[in-house]
Design a protein around this motif. Structure first.
Motif, PDB file in Angstrom:
ATOM      1  N   ASP A 222       0.803  -1.223   0.000  1.00  0.00           N
ATOM      2  CA  ASP A 222       0.000   0.000   0.000  1.00  0.00           C
ATOM      3  C   ASP A 222       0.832   1.267   0.000  1.00  0.00           C
ATOM      4  OD1 ASP A 222      -2.171   1.683   0.080  1.00  0.00           O
ATOM      5  OD2 ASP A 222      -2.236   1.685   2.264  1.00  0.00           O
ATOM      6  N   ALA A 225      -3.245   4.549   1.604  1.00  0.00           N
ATOM      7  CA  ALA A 225      -3.722   4.737   2.980  1.00  0.00           C
ATOM      8  C   ALA A 225      -5.121   5.323   3.124  1.00  0.00           C
ATOM      9  CB  ALA A 225      -2.754   5.600   3.800  1.00  0.00           C
ATOM     10  N   VAL A 244       2.886  -1.073   4.645  1.00  0.00           N
ATOM     11  CA  VAL A 244       2.565   0.354   4.650  1.00  0.00           C
ATOM     12  C   VAL A 244       3.810   1.094   4.177  1.00  0.00           C
ATOM     13  CG1 VAL A 244       1.832   2.305   6.042  1.00  0.00           C
ATOM     14  CG2 VAL A 244       0.973   0.006   6.576  1.00  0.00           C
ATOM     15  N   CYS A 245       3.799   1.463   2.903  1.00  0.00           N
ATOM     16  CA  CYS A 245       4.997   2.020   2.281  1.00  0.00           C
ATOM     17  C   CYS A 245       4.821   3.502   1.976  1.00  0.00           C
ATOM     18  CB  CYS A 245       5.284   1.248   1.003  1.00  0.00           C
ATOM     19  SG  CYS A 245       6.829   1.669   0.227  1.00  0.00           S
ATOM     20  N   GLY A 246       3.553   3.962   1.906  1.00  0.00           N
ATOM     21  CA  GLY A 246       3.295   5.361   1.623  1.00  0.00           C
ATOM     22  C   GLY A 246       1.843   5.692   1.920  1.00  0.00           C
ATOM     23  N   THR A 247       1.549   6.996   1.930  1.00  0.00           N
ATOM     24  CA  THR A 247       0.196   7.423   2.288  1.00  0.00           C
ATOM     25  C   THR A 247      -0.260   8.500   1.304  1.00  0.00           C
ATOM     26  OG1 THR A 247       1.062   9.093   3.812  1.00  0.00           O
ATOM     27  CG2 THR A 247       0.620   6.932   4.737  1.00  0.00           C
ATOM     28  N   PHE A 276       7.213   0.484   6.433  1.00  0.00           N
ATOM     29  CA  PHE A 276       8.513   0.210   5.808  1.00  0.00           C
ATOM     30  C   PHE A 276       9.195   1.500   5.385  1.00  0.00           C
ATOM     31  CE2 PHE A 276      11.295  -0.375   2.196  1.00  0.00           C
ATOM     32  CZ  PHE A 276      12.097  -1.405   2.631  1.00  0.00           C
TER      33      PHE A 276
END
Lengths: 334, 334
Positions: A222, A225, A244-247, A276
């Motif tokens: 992802d 988010a 969870v790599c970015g939002t 991450f």
């Protein structure tokens, strides 16, 4: 050297949400004399990354950039003067040289020396750089997908997402890509080898995932988010791993936005959700670069670059990323 | 045997939120003749667990209970008739015998034979049962706390939480307990050896954690999922592990309640949030029972039981749990 004129992009204010052109200023400056132990780099390629928003935000970021700094950036350039034995004039290097034409740096700012001559140097800012290595490291260490598992990617056509999809496919996984335009959908299918694609702007994500992932999603990579993830999370398989790599879809975290609580999903699916950041994994960086170089040479890793010309295109580039205008790794050629 | 009269609690309707007395009915019935391969158990202790809400909910639960079933429950009882070599009359056993006086069951319903004679049999429903083994397994496998780390527990005085705190303390961790009454705070400090306690009803959780955990929380063992967790999550250390073991403070998940999104916290702290259900870890059950028996014998694992007398107290017992009335493992003695 002192006659060389540098142009650079300085941070002049903190953005409240997504960085905009007015947060930056283009300045001209004479290139300073090198201090002992420094290198002078002539930049050829500058990187634009979604992570820059986080670096520029005030709160607790792992790589904060302050007002007054030259904008932090990975770059590819050539050593044009060296006062150290570690590098020689003419060496091609990738590292933290900033949004500018010339950078006087210490060797520690170099992430890697580029030795391969059969691959374009710009790739070391994209598929062979932060994006590709983020994809490969996070997918392997946090996602650990097995052949036959289903892997969903939320920015499927992006710099990181397109690598994730192809890495998972090369491992024998079924790959589901979520992206936001007909053009990106087509690229995902034709170039990035996704098995299925979903247009998150026009499709019913929930219905599409019900059809395409009847046994659930084993790994969800992802970068968004927001609402896209809310829909995907409902389809996690037992034992799923969420990276969870970015939002990217959240314009501001101050105050923190609300969304559906994830606790019950994580509990009933015995799922894991984990953040991450590549900087924690420096020791394995060369390993994953090599994996990616080999996949490119084997024709199993396609990539796209989205290039603008000139330093003056940098201040608006982060905002363009967040609007989803680009298709592939966003670069600036000097 | 056919002259024996059984009393049982049947599920007569699905609760919409927390199970209430009207979802159950007390019935009398003649104990049936055993079929080949069955055992007849006389129950002595019945368990009441927060997980029962999930078992009774309609949606996708890992251990659903249907309308018409005798209420699913772990129990301690004695084998009073056996038609199999696996168990003998007089054996003390713990297993899935249900909220009733007598249960005709197959050997697979037995979780364990109780062989220790120096410890009270009721403990095998609490500190040596689902609660203790949940605490020990989840803390070890998902939390993996190291000596010197800070471990926070959101239902610090409860059946699971009180074990978590003492297990972490025995490993050399600093333990922070969150609980909801002066009496429970005192018990946490005096009996369960917490280093610090916070009253989530009257204290400013954020300020208290700022003072008590200046370096952040390394392991957060969560049984609540609501406002308490929202505050704790803000204090996660880099590399933190969040164990999602229960969601006691959320009255209903249909529709899913909203709360602050956790993605940015997980990302910037490189934290992991993972759901835990003990049923996935049957193979290691005996290992953790032994660990807990040894801690009890060494005087390093205190426990409390909260006992009511008689089957008629069962239908209201789940609701009492969720109101936080109990102090220690909730049991019914027959």
């Amino acid at each position: 050297m002192s006659s060389l004129e540098n142009e650079l992009i300085r941070v002049v204010s903190k953005p409240t949400g997504i960085p905009a052109p007015e947060n930056f200023q283009l300045e001209k400056q004479v290139v300073p004399e090198l201090e002992a132990g420094q290198l002078l780099i002539r930049n050829e390629w500058l990187s634009v990354d979604p992570a820059m928003r986080g670096w520029l935000a005030d709160a607790n970021n792992y790589a904060s950039v302050r007002v007054g700094d030259v904008m932090r950036s990975l770059c590819v350039g050539t050593v044009i003067k060296s006062t150290t034995d570690a590098f020689m004039e003419g060496d091609r290097v990738m590292g933290w040289f900033g949004w500018q034409h010339y950078a006087a740096i210490k060797p520690a700012a170099v992430v890697q020396k580029i030795t391969a001559t059969d691959l374009p140097a710009s790739l070391y800012l994209g598929v062979l750089g932060l994006n590709g290595v983020t994809a490969a490291t996070a997918l392997d260490k946090l996602g650990a997908p097995k052949a036959g598992e289903t892997v969903a990617v939320s920015t499927a056509a992006g710099g990181v997402g397109s690598c994730v999809g192809q890495l998972a496919k090369a491992l024998g996984c079924r790959t589901i890509g979520l992206t936001g335009s007909p053009e990106k959908l087509r690229t995902c299918l034709e170039e990035f080898n996704y098995d299925h694609v979903i247009n998150y702007k026009t499709d019913d994500i929930d219905a599409a995932l019900k059809t395409q992932c009847p046994d659930g999603i084993d790994v969800y990579f992802d970068n968004t988010a927001g609402a896209i993830s809310d829909a995907v999370m409902q389809h996690l398989a037992i034992g799923a791993r969420v990276i969870v790599c970015g939002t990217a879809s959240i314009p501001s975290w101050d105050p923190p936005p609300v969304g559906p609580r994830v606790n019950r999903i994580l509990l009933t699916r015995r799922a894991r959700m984990q953040g991450f950041i590549l900087f924690d994994h420096k020791d394995t960086y060369p390993t994953y670069v090599k994996q990616l170089e080999d996949l490119i040479r084997a024709g199993k890793m396609n990539y796209r670059e989205d290039v603008t010309e000139g330093l003056h295109t940098a201040p608006g580039a982060i905002g363009e990323l967040y609007r989803g205008d680009n298709l592939g790794k966003r670069l600036i050629r000097l």
